[in-house]
Design a protein around this motif. Structure first.
Motif, PDB file in Angstrom:
ATOM      1  N   GLN A 103      -7.483  14.817  -2.262  1.00 59.06           N
ATOM      2  CA  GLN A 103      -6.244  14.708  -1.561  1.00 59.06           C
ATOM      3  C   GLN A 103      -5.974  13.364  -1.007  1.00 59.06           C
ATOM      4  N   TRP A 104      -7.131  12.777  -0.528  1.00 62.28           N
ATOM      5  CA  TRP A 104      -7.462  11.394   0.082  1.00 62.28           C
ATOM      6  C   TRP A 104      -6.907  10.428  -1.031  1.00 62.28           C
ATOM      7  N   LYS A 105      -7.777  10.524  -2.222  1.00 65.96           N
ATOM      8  CA  LYS A 105      -7.609   9.789  -3.355  1.00 65.96           C
ATOM      9  C   LYS A 105      -6.085   9.347  -3.628  1.00 65.96           C
ATOM     10  N   HIS A 106      -5.337  10.611  -3.858  1.00 63.95           N
ATOM     11  CA  HIS A 106      -3.827  10.649  -4.452  1.00 63.95           C
ATOM     12  C   HIS A 106      -3.043   9.878  -3.006  1.00 63.95           C
ATOM     13  N   SER A 107      -3.079  10.238  -1.850  1.00 67.34           N
ATOM     14  CA  SER A 107      -2.427   9.405  -0.771  1.00 67.34           C
ATOM     15  C   SER A 107      -2.732   8.211  -0.814  1.00 67.34           C
ATOM     16  N   HIS A 108      -4.045   7.764  -0.897  1.00 70.92           N
ATOM     17  CA  HIS A 108      -4.421   6.286  -0.588  1.00 70.92           C
ATOM     18  C   HIS A 108      -3.938   5.509  -1.879  1.00 70.92           C
ATOM     19  N   SER A 109      -3.961   5.868  -2.969  1.00 75.45           N
ATOM     20  CA  SER A 109      -3.439   5.268  -4.310  1.00 75.45           C
ATOM     21  C   SER A 109      -1.780   4.989  -4.093  1.00 75.45           C
ATOM     22  N   ILE A 110      -1.153   5.962  -3.217  1.00 71.96           N
ATOM     23  CA  ILE A 110       0.375   5.614  -3.081  1.00 71.96           C
ATOM     24  C   ILE A 110       0.419   4.521  -2.099  1.00 71.96           C
ATOM     25  N   HIS A 111      -0.388   4.644  -1.168  1.00 66.42           N
ATOM     26  CA  HIS A 111      -0.474   3.482  -0.238  1.00 66.42           C
ATOM     27  C   HIS A 111      -0.744   2.083  -0.782  1.00 66.42           C
ATOM     28  N   HIS A 112      -1.556   2.050  -1.472  1.00 67.95           N
ATOM     29  CA  HIS A 112      -1.720   0.770  -2.249  1.00 67.95           C
ATOM     30  C   HIS A 112      -0.668   0.097  -3.187  1.00 67.95           C
ATOM     31  N   TYR A 225      -5.277   0.486  10.811  1.00 70.30           N
ATOM     32  CA  TYR A 225      -4.160   0.012  11.748  1.00 70.30           C
ATOM     33  C   TYR A 225      -3.939  -1.373  11.897  1.00 70.30           C
ATOM     34  N   VAL A 226      -5.245  -1.933  12.050  1.00 71.77           N
ATOM     35  CA  VAL A 226      -5.250  -3.531  12.414  1.00 71.77           C
ATOM     36  C   VAL A 226      -4.882  -4.407  11.295  1.00 71.77           C
ATOM     37  N   GLN A 227      -5.371  -3.805  10.114  1.00 67.38           N
ATOM     38  CA  GLN A 227      -5.256  -4.918   9.097  1.00 67.38           C
ATOM     39  C   GLN A 227      -4.046  -4.863   8.357  1.00 67.38           C
ATOM     40  N   HIS A 228      -2.824  -4.272   8.729  1.00 70.43           N
ATOM     41  CA  HIS A 228      -1.595  -4.364   8.412  1.00 70.43           C
ATOM     42  C   HIS A 228      -0.653  -4.736   9.320  1.00 70.43           C
ATOM     43  N   GLN A 229      -0.987  -4.512  10.852  1.00 68.84           N
ATOM     44  CA  GLN A 229      -0.256  -4.559  12.074  1.00 68.84           C
ATOM     45  C   GLN A 229      -0.587  -6.092  12.674  1.00 68.84           C
ATOM     46  N   PHE A 230      -0.263  -6.979  12.073  1.00 68.65           N
ATOM     47  CA  PHE A 230      -0.315  -8.362  12.736  1.00 68.65           C
ATOM     48  C   PHE A 230       0.900  -9.058  12.451  1.00 68.65           C
ATOM     49  N   GLU A 231       1.097  -9.939  13.509  1.00 71.88           N
ATOM     50  CA  GLU A 231       2.434 -10.561  13.765  1.00 71.88           C
ATOM     51  C   GLU A 231       3.333 -11.012  12.624  1.00 71.88           C
ATOM     52  N   ASP A 232       2.870 -11.702  11.755  1.00 72.29           N
ATOM     53  CA  ASP A 232       3.494 -12.334  10.536  1.00 72.29           C
ATOM     54  C   ASP A 232       3.044 -11.784   9.380  1.00 72.29           C
ATOM     55  N   SER A 233       2.967 -10.202   9.223  1.00 73.28           N
ATOM     56  CA  SER A 233       2.746  -9.605   8.329  1.00 73.28           C
ATOM     57  C   SER A 233       3.813  -9.755   7.155  1.00 73.28           C
ATOM     58  N   TYR A 234       3.739  -8.770   6.011  1.00 71.21           N
ATOM     59  CA  TYR A 234       4.684  -8.980   5.056  1.00 71.21           C
ATOM     60  C   TYR A 234       5.253  -7.691   4.882  1.00 71.21           C
ATOM     61  N   PHE A 235       6.699  -7.350   4.941  1.00 66.31           N
ATOM     62  CA  PHE A 235       7.356  -6.003   4.604  1.00 66.31           C
ATOM     63  C   PHE A 235       8.646  -6.872   3.756  1.00 66.31           C
ATOM     64  N   GLU A 236       8.962  -6.002   2.944  1.00 59.41           N
ATOM     65  CA  GLU A 236      10.213  -6.241   2.071  1.00 59.41           C
ATOM     66  C   GLU A 236      10.884  -5.092   1.458  1.00 59.41           C
ATOM     67  N   ASN A 237      12.073  -5.094   1.338  1.00 62.90           N
ATOM     68  CA  ASN A 237      12.996  -4.213   0.355  1.00 62.90           C
ATOM     69  C   ASN A 237      12.250  -4.127  -0.863  1.00 62.90           C
ATOM     70  N   GLN A 238      12.493  -3.129  -1.535  1.00 67.18           N
ATOM     71  CA  GLN A 238      12.345  -2.759  -2.893  1.00 67.18           C
ATOM     72  C   GLN A 238      12.587  -4.196  -3.999  1.00 67.18           C
ATOM     73  N   ASP A 239      14.074  -4.610  -3.706  1.00 69.90           N
ATOM     74  CA  ASP A 239      14.306  -5.597  -4.654  1.00 69.90           C
ATOM     75  C   ASP A 239      13.519  -6.927  -4.532  1.00 69.90           C
ATOM     76  N   ASN A 240      12.981  -7.308  -3.202  1.00 69.44           N
ATOM     77  CA  ASN A 240      12.383  -8.311  -3.095  1.00 69.44           C
ATOM     78  C   ASN A 240      10.790  -8.296  -2.936  1.00 69.44           C
ATOM     79  N   TRP A 241      10.346  -6.960  -3.125  1.00 73.70           N
ATOM     80  CA  TRP A 241       9.084  -6.677  -2.741  1.00 73.70           C
ATOM     81  C   TRP A 241       8.054  -7.224  -4.244  1.00 73.70           C
ATOM     82  N   ASP A 242       6.907  -7.508  -3.721  1.00 75.02           N
ATOM     83  CA  ASP A 242       6.045  -8.105  -4.729  1.00 75.02           C
ATOM     84  C   ASP A 242       4.702  -7.550  -4.271  1.00 75.02           C
ATOM     85  N   PHE A 243       3.955  -6.997  -5.240  1.00 74.65           N
ATOM     86  CA  PHE A 243       2.828  -6.099  -5.107  1.00 74.65           C
ATOM     87  C   PHE A 243       1.537  -7.310  -4.791  1.00 74.65           C
TER      88      PHE A 243
END
Length: 349
Positions: A103-112, A225-243
């Motif tokens: 279960q965790w393997k599946h959800s975590h792969s989606i997270h990545h 939580y802390v390793q993705h929630q920092f001030e100048d993190s990165y979030f983009e919409n699908q069109d501009n998102w880069d892995f």
């Protein structure tokens, strides 16, 4: 770094994507061995002082976090070379950490695969709302989100709900293997707890395993939580998102003291882990030290990471996290500007 450099970087670190069986076995020994010893010592110390017991439980909780890192690597298929070995040890460590392997393997792969993608939120990640979404939300939605992001709810109630309740059930679309593994994990947990209660008594299990479970669960959620929630993190919409940019810019380097780095299985090198999940945890520091470009990732420390508790909403316009107080000021200023425009219009008419 330019996108081209990012792509070349993935090729440069590819040779680390192979586990070393001896290193993996040694990590199992130096992690599970001390954990079981500490649990036994905590049990024995009950007759001396519960303060001593709690001290031992705190250390044992650290080792349980390290066991979770082994589980985590098994889910990525990076801890052992053979898939079967990862499945077996992933299930065993999953029982110890109360996490069903499949279960965790599946959800975590989606997270990545979707990390920092604003159009694909909701599976294996922390709930993040944008400023515009929050402003447009109903009062009930805002209240729910504020409660979710409250530190007490997330780090105190969160471990109890997630590890004791949420992981006990299969998702609606879970495949047979995933369902079977969840049932095996649940039954195994009941058997282990029942056996411990029969051997030492339920009160002893509660006094020893309770603090270990709670502390390790809280630490695990904090690290995630802390390793993705920092001030100048990165979030983009699908069109501009880069892995690759999501990995390097959307994950931090959590610089911890050496003891804590060891106990957390180098998970602080989170930007490298997201760039290449197939790298075993014991190689992450080497990758970081041998590639200067990776050392340019956002670095947070124990003290600076506490600021993340104030980051609640993603501001798409300014590409940064902001807090509830700041959004309140923004909304008040917007209302004042609208009122000023209305008054000016009335006067001019």
């Amino acid at each position: 770094m330019a996108q081209l450099d990012h792509r070349n970087l993935r090729k440069e670190i590819a040779h680390y994507e192979k586990s070393d069986t001896k290193s993996s076995i040694w990590q199992v020994i130096n992690t599970l061995g001390p954990f079981f010893l500490l649990w036994f010592l905590a049990y024995k110390s009950l007759s001396v002082s519960y303060f001593l017991t709690l001290g031992l439980c705190i250390i044992a909780a650290g080792f349980l976090v390290r066991i979770f890192i082994i589980f985590h690597d098994c889910c990525h298929g990076s801890f052992f070379q053979k898939r079967r070995a990862n499945q077996i040890w992933g299930t065993i460590t999953g029982i110890l950490t109360f996490c069903p392997y499949e279960q965790w393997k599946h959800s975590h792969s989606i997270h990545h695969a979707t990390s920092s993608n604003l159009n694909k939120r909701g599976t294996g990640d922390v709930w993040v709302m944008t400023v515009d979404e929050y402003v447009a939300a109903s009062k009930l939605q805002k209240l729910t989100y504020r409660l979710y992001r409250n530190p007490f709810v997330m780090f105190v109630l969160g471990p109890i709900y997630i590890f004791l309740i949420a992981y006990r059930f299969n998702t609606k679309n879970a495949k047979s293997r995933e369902r079977r593994n969840t049932h095996i994990t649940n039954i195994s947990i009941v058997i282990v707890i029942a056996l411990l209660c029969w051997l030492v008594g339920w009160q002893t299990v509660l006094l020893v395993q309770g603090p270990i479970f709670f502390l390790s669960g809280s630490l695990g959620i904090w690290l995630f939580y802390v390793q993705h929630q920092f001030e100048d993190s990165y979030f983009e919409n699908q069109d501009n998102w880069d892995f690759v940019k999501a990995a390097i810019d959307g994950s931090s380097y959590y610089k911890l003291p050496k003891v804590l780095q060891w106990l957390t299985g180098n998970i602080g090198f989170h930007h490298i882990h997201h760039l290449s999940p197939r790298i075993p945890n014991y190689y992450l520091e080497d990758v970081h030290n041998n590639h200067k470009s990776l050392q340019e990732a956002t670095t947070i420390t124990l003290s600076s990471s506490l600021r993340s508790l104030h980051f609640r909403l993603w501001d798409e316009k300014n590409k940064r996290f902001i807090g509830f107080r700041e959004i309140k000021r923004m909304m008040e200023k917007e209302s004042e500007d609208k009122l000023s425009v209305s008054v000016s219009s009335v006067k001019n008419s």
